[in-house]
Enzyme design. Structure first.
Site, PDB file in Angstrom:
ATOM      1  N   CYS A 136       1.019  -0.971  -0.117  1.00 61.03           N
ATOM      2  CA  CYS A 136       0.196   0.109   0.077  1.00 61.03           C
ATOM      3  C   CYS A 136       0.740   0.991   0.407  1.00 61.03           C
ATOM      4  O   CYS A 136       0.332   2.094  -1.031  1.00 61.03           O
ATOM      5  CB  CYS A 136      -1.203   0.410   1.071  1.00 61.03           C
ATOM      6  N   HIS A 194      -2.953   1.253   6.222  1.00 66.35           N
ATOM      7  CA  HIS A 194      -3.264   1.672   5.075  1.00 66.35           C
ATOM      8  C   HIS A 194      -2.921   2.753   4.921  1.00 66.35           C
ATOM      9  O   HIS A 194      -2.614   3.642   5.222  1.00 66.35           O
ATOM     10  CB  HIS A 194      -4.311   0.893   5.027  1.00 66.35           C
ATOM     11  N   ASP A 217      -6.879   5.746  -4.075  1.00 69.12           N
ATOM     12  CA  ASP A 217      -6.564   4.370  -3.513  1.00 69.12           C
ATOM     13  C   ASP A 217      -5.729   3.652  -4.255  1.00 69.12           C
ATOM     14  O   ASP A 217      -7.323   3.185  -5.114  1.00 69.12           O
ATOM     15  CB  ASP A 217      -7.428   3.605  -2.112  1.00 69.12           C
TER      16      ASP A 217
END
Length: 226
Positions: A136, A194, A217
């Site tokens: 991530c 995250h 994202d």
């Protein structure tokens, strides 16, 4: 810098930070031990052609080139295309392949990356095959580079004890039997952390109250629109 532009930020300090700054810190780890990782964005290091090629390789462009090019002045659209192209998990010549389990011995361990430039140039050198591997914070770091390079103010956001709700009921479900023993049947989970991006632009489609930081994202999770 142009006051009428969709990506205009009035504050000069924020323009310096979210458009021009080539160095930053990404926060990772867990809520009890937060680690600050240095990251080199390098958005001015001869990357513009790579970023434009990224747009041309996208499924959006391949499906309808005229429509795609006509919408490239819209930061909402560009942000969605780039968020898709940063990861290569959906077979679209994306920049990075995500991997969270197993061995990394034959390719780069995600923890060893410390900047976007080497990743983007390796992607180009390998004829636009996904670089292995990313997680991530790597996806977010590279996406920040690309969007800043294209003139969209962008920053990273780290969230700890990050809820991953897969059935859209806005809760993390846990199940127990009649004796109080935990049942491992829920697909929901809570990640240590995250990292994603926010980009600054107006939202004429939603109204002025929604102008400002918009969430994007690039980490591949569930599919969007199929």
């Amino acid at each position: 810098w142009l006051s009428g532009d969709d990506v205009f930020i009035a504050n000069e300090n924020e323009r310096q930070e979210y458009v021009l700054n080539e160095n930053g810190i990404i926060f990772v780890g867990n809520a009890r031990y937060i680690e600050a990782r240095a990251w080199y964005y390098g958005q001015f290091q001869d990357l513009l052609n790579i970023c434009l090629t990224m747009l041309d390789l996208s499924l959006y462009y391949r499906q309808d080139p005229a429509m795609d090019v006509a919408r490239r002045g819209d930061p909402k659209y560009v942000g969605r295309v780039i968020s898709s192209m940063i990861n290569g998990n959906d077979n679209d010549n994306g920049v990075l392949l995500g991997k969270w389990q197993g061995s990394f011995h034959s390719h780069e361990n995600p923890s060893r990356w410390d900047g976007s430039v080497v990743i983007l140039k390796k992607w180009r050198q390998d004829n636009y095959r996904p670089v292995q591997y990313g997680q991530c914070w790597v996806f977010a770091g590279v996406m920040c580079t690309v969007l800043r390079c294209l003139g969209i103010p962008t920053r990273l956001v780290s969230n700890f004890n990050s809820a991953h709700d897969v059935d859209r009921n806005l809760s993390i479900d846990k199940y127990y039997d009649s004796a109080g023993r935990s049942l491992n049947i829920s697909k929901d989970s809570t990640w240590d952390y995250h990292v994603w991006n926010e980009s600054w632009f107006t939202r004429p489609d939603l109204g002025r109250s929604y102008n400002g930081w918009q969430v994007l994202d690039a980490t591949p999770q569930e599919q969007s629109k199929g």
